[in-house]
Design an enzyme around this catalytic site. Structure first.
Site, PDB file in Angstrom:
ATOM      1  N   ASP A  21       0.820  -1.211   0.000  1.00  0.00           N
ATOM      2  CA  ASP A  21       0.000   0.000   0.000  1.00  0.00           C
ATOM      3  C   ASP A  21       0.856   1.264   0.000  1.00  0.00           C
ATOM      4  OD1 ASP A  21       0.931   0.056   2.588  1.00  0.00           O
ATOM      5  OD2 ASP A  21      -1.036  -0.199   3.531  1.00  0.00           O
ATOM      6  N   ARG A 188       2.777  16.077  17.652  1.00  0.00           N
ATOM      7  CA  ARG A 188       2.561  17.525  17.720  1.00  0.00           C
ATOM      8  C   ARG A 188       2.617  18.050  19.141  1.00  0.00           C
ATOM      9  NH1 ARG A 188      -2.868  18.703  18.908  1.00  0.00           N
ATOM     10  NH2 ARG A 188      -4.205  16.879  19.002  1.00  0.00           N
ATOM     11  N   TRP A 195      -0.062  16.793  33.299  1.00  0.00           N
ATOM     12  CA  TRP A 195      -0.213  15.468  33.898  1.00  0.00           C
ATOM     13  C   TRP A 195       0.456  14.382  33.083  1.00  0.00           C
ATOM     14  CZ3 TRP A 195      -5.356  12.411  33.716  1.00  0.00           C
ATOM     15  CH2 TRP A 195      -5.988  12.555  32.489  1.00  0.00           C
ATOM     16  N   ASP A 196       0.655  14.568  31.792  1.00  0.00           N
ATOM     17  CA  ASP A 196       1.413  13.585  31.004  1.00  0.00           C
ATOM     18  C   ASP A 196       2.752  13.276  31.668  1.00  0.00           C
ATOM     19  OD1 ASP A 196       0.349  13.567  27.744  1.00  0.00           O
ATOM     20  OD2 ASP A 196      -0.321  15.180  29.041  1.00  0.00           O
ATOM     21  N   ARG A 241      -3.702  28.443  32.717  1.00  0.00           N
ATOM     22  CA  ARG A 241      -4.313  27.128  32.901  1.00  0.00           C
ATOM     23  C   ARG A 241      -3.313  26.124  33.471  1.00  0.00           C
ATOM     24  NH1 ARG A 241      -5.846  24.671  27.374  1.00  0.00           N
ATOM     25  NH2 ARG A 241      -6.682  26.776  27.161  1.00  0.00           N
ATOM     26  N   GLN A 243      -3.022  21.905  35.222  1.00  0.00           N
ATOM     27  CA  GLN A 243      -3.513  20.563  34.876  1.00  0.00           C
ATOM     28  C   GLN A 243      -3.658  19.741  36.153  1.00  0.00           C
ATOM     29  OE1 GLN A 243      -2.018  18.542  31.171  1.00  0.00           O
ATOM     30  NE2 GLN A 243      -4.053  19.348  30.743  1.00  0.00           N
ATOM     31  N   ASP A 360      -9.683  16.726  27.630  1.00  0.00           N
ATOM     32  CA  ASP A 360     -10.166  17.572  26.552  1.00  0.00           C
ATOM     33  C   ASP A 360     -10.284  16.744  25.266  1.00  0.00           C
ATOM     34  OD1 ASP A 360      -7.375  17.349  26.820  1.00  0.00           O
ATOM     35  OD2 ASP A 360      -6.989  19.206  25.744  1.00  0.00           O
ATOM     36  N   GLU A 554      -1.357   7.301  20.745  1.00  0.00           N
ATOM     37  CA  GLU A 554      -1.788   8.117  21.883  1.00  0.00           C
ATOM     38  C   GLU A 554      -2.937   7.463  22.651  1.00  0.00           C
ATOM     39  OE1 GLU A 554      -3.763  12.604  22.426  1.00  0.00           O
ATOM     40  OE2 GLU A 554      -3.816  11.570  20.505  1.00  0.00           O
TER      41      GLU A 554
END
Length: 616
Positions: A21, A188, A195-196, A241, A243, A360, A554
């Site tokens: 492919d 990205r 928190w990641d 902001r 987290q 989110d 992800e």
């Protein structure tokens, strides 16, 4: 057995035959013969069969080509490596390094020039009081065509809105002329996220990378001292902001892994964590509500600038009709504040708060987040309080001095006890036998089923009896083929009828929920359930990596057990040529953590890709 191969020749022939492919990967969807004969430079041959082994060969050739080599010696053991061993080794030896960044001369070009740099200007914002960083970046500015902007002493929502048209990276901690390293999620998401980072840290500590985990704690403390909070991420538009709060857990786990770091370090980061607790989370009428519990409450003005195009179309259509404008005209006039609309302002308060929660987006929180005492946030703050008590008692002879006074373990244990009592009074449903979010406006307990309702198991703020009841609900309403769904099917169907799918809702599943729930189950003696859920999650990751050229994405659709998730932002970690060299941060960590929990016979089952429904 080792084969010395000509890289370009072998790679070209392999792709021509097997990559039917043309996506520069070898996956189960390719229609080649699934059998390829390699020819060593010495004239020896060997036939490699099957999608998984062929994709391993492709990856080994790609790794060597990336190093600029013309020939490479590849052990057969790497091509025919067991899946769990290979995935884990790649995470440990390749992925973490590929995801590591620094904000300094060496690392700045990797971030300021990425696809988040919306303008042609490379721009870095530096804190008002970090004079050393100001001098450093001004010194290298001309070399990298870098605009250096010094932030004001008082970073207000109005100021942040004023620079949203001039986005840039935010500086992090420097030690001399070297940036303190950190790990990014990947793709990205090319900056340090809130928190990641904690979940990535769990994987880093398991893989012996205390240096990186410690560096991330240091960068968080820098953010608190200079930006007033741990940021959603270190981009200019995230300055209002934060987290979900995991800093106390991060500190505790780093220090317990390597106490040779020293008590002086522990003292400094603990003081900063207490400062964050008091100045970010416990400010009345902001993130602390009248009932003593907490909410997410992100400040800011206007439409969040980082959202994908078209995300707010349905909402803005309603207000465009109200003001008799086109959507584009409404956006222009609303952003300039020519139009003031309290209802639309309130919607975006909820939206920014939803993003502060890390979820989110989800229909659970849409247009309501800032009105909710959420189970997850209050569980995390309970963990802060008990962590502070533990660290002060264990390492500081039960007396810890800060500018704000002297703290003892009892001070924090009393706060934790009071929070636990409030959670049981306000958030616990005796009827439904679980915790739920509480709406401070309507004074009603929601009945929305979310994986976040089980955070009390991780924070250890529920009784054994409550845990017993919660686990029944968890295993009956949230367990699916690939682990734990982020929300229950019933709740999301009731709330989202006729609406677009959100990425943090059923049928999707996410690494942080899995990891917290595994740990929570073990806290209360549910080893069998923890092992089953960890196996289901790792089976899905392993099978996907075997079938799709090592892909570690992800997120997943945990019902269909596929990485082909297209809700909202797509799926980071699925676009690459030949080989993924980074996976995705917290997915990598969840794999290493899951392997550390499973008994050897279950890991052997994973290597054989034994369907979880055949075992459990």
């Amino acid at each position: 057995m080792i084969f010395r191969l000509l890289i370009s020749k072998t790679l070209a022939e392999l792709l021509l035959q097997e990559d039917t492919d043309g996506d520069k990967k070898i996956t189960k969807e390719d229609q080649g013969p699934k059998s390829f004969e390699i020819l060593s430079t010495e004239g020896r041959t060997y036939k490699i069969k099957g999608t998984y082994f062929l994709s391993n060969l492709l990856q080994e050739l790609a790794l060597a080509k990336n190093k600029g080599l013309e020939e490479v010696e590849i052990p057969l053991s790497k091509i025919e490596e067991e899946p769990t061993q290979r995935i884990s080794r790649m995470i440990r030896e390749v992925f973490w390094d590929d995801l590591t960044r620094t904000i300094d001369e060496k690392g700045i070009s990797n971030i300021v020039g990425d696809d988040k740099a919306e303008s042609v200007v490379n721009r870095i914002y530096v804190p008002y009081l970090d004079y050393a960083a100001q001098d450093y970046f001004k010194k290298i500015a001309s070399k990298y065509d870098l605009e250096v902007v010094v932030l004001p002493a008082d970073i207000t929502p109005e100021y942040v809105k004023s620079i949203n048209t001039k986005p840039g990276i935010l500086s992090l901690k420097l030690e001399g002329e070297n940036g303190v390293p950190f790990v990014v999620p990947g793709g990205r998401f090319n900056e340090m996220y809130g928190w990641d980072s904690y979940f990535e840290g769990i994987g880093l500590l398991l893989d012996g990378r205390v240096d990186l985990a410690k560096g991330m704690v240091d960068n968080f403390c820098y953010q608190i001292e200079h930006y007033g909070k741990i940021l959603n991420a270190n981009r200019s538009y995230y300055l209002t902001r934060t987290q979900p709060p995991f800093l106390s857990s991060f500190i505790r786990e780093v220090y317990q892994t390597d106490e040779s770091i020293g008590k002086k370090w522990l003292e400094g980061v603990l003081e900063t964590a207490i400062k964050e607790y008091e100045t970010v989370w416990m400010v009345p009428k902001k993130r602390q509500t009248e009932n003593g519990l907490n909410r997410y409450f992100a400040e800011g003005i206007g439409i969040p600038p980082e959202t994908e195009p078209g995300h707010f179309v349905e909402v803005l259509e309603e207000y465009a009709k109200k003001h008799e404008l086109t959507i584009s005209d409404l956006v222009e006039k609303y952003q300039s504040r020519e139009i003031r609309d309290e209802d639309l302002d309130t919607y975006f308060v909820h939206d920014r708060s939803l993003r502060e929660s890390g979820h989110d987006t989800s229909w659970r929180l849409d247009d309501v987040c800032a009105d909710l005492n959420t189970v997850d946030l209050n569980s995390l703050l309970y963990k802060y309080e008990t962590d502070f008590a533990y660290l002060i008692e264990t390492y500081f002879c039960d007396k810890f001095r800060t500018d704000g006074g002297i703290y003892t373990s009892q001070y924090w244990l009393t706060k934790a006890k009071n929070r636990k009592e409030r959670m049981n009074s306000i958030l616990w449903s005796e009827k439904l036998q679980n915790y739920f979010d509480f709406n401070i406006k309507s004074k009603l307990l929601t009945d929305f089923g979310s994986a976040t309702n089980f955070y009390p198991l991780w924070a250890k703020c529920c009784s054994q009896e409550q845990a017993n009841q919660m686990v029944v609900l968890l295993m009956s309403n949230f367990k699916v083929k690939g682990g734990i769904a982020s929300t229950s099917k019933r709740s999301i169907e009731e709330l989202s009828k006729g609406k677009v799918q959100r990425q943090w809702d059923y049928p999707n599943g996410w690494a942080p929920h899995q990891m917290l729930i595994w740990k929570g189950l073990l806290n209360y003696g549910f080893e069998k359930e923890a092992h089953e859920l960890a196996y289901r999650w790792l089976w899905m990751i392993t099978r996907n990596a075997v079938d799709y050229n090592g892909t570690i994405p992800e997120k997943y659709d945990v019902v269909s057990c596929t990485h082909k998730v297209y809700a909202e932002y797509g799926n980071v970690g699925t676009e690459f040529d030949y080989i993924t060299t980074s996976g995705f941060g917290w997915m990598n960590a969840s794999y290493q953590y899951g392997l550390s929990l499973l008994p050897k016979n279950r890991i052997a089952n994973l290597d054989e890709l034994v369907d979880p429904d055949a075992i459990f």
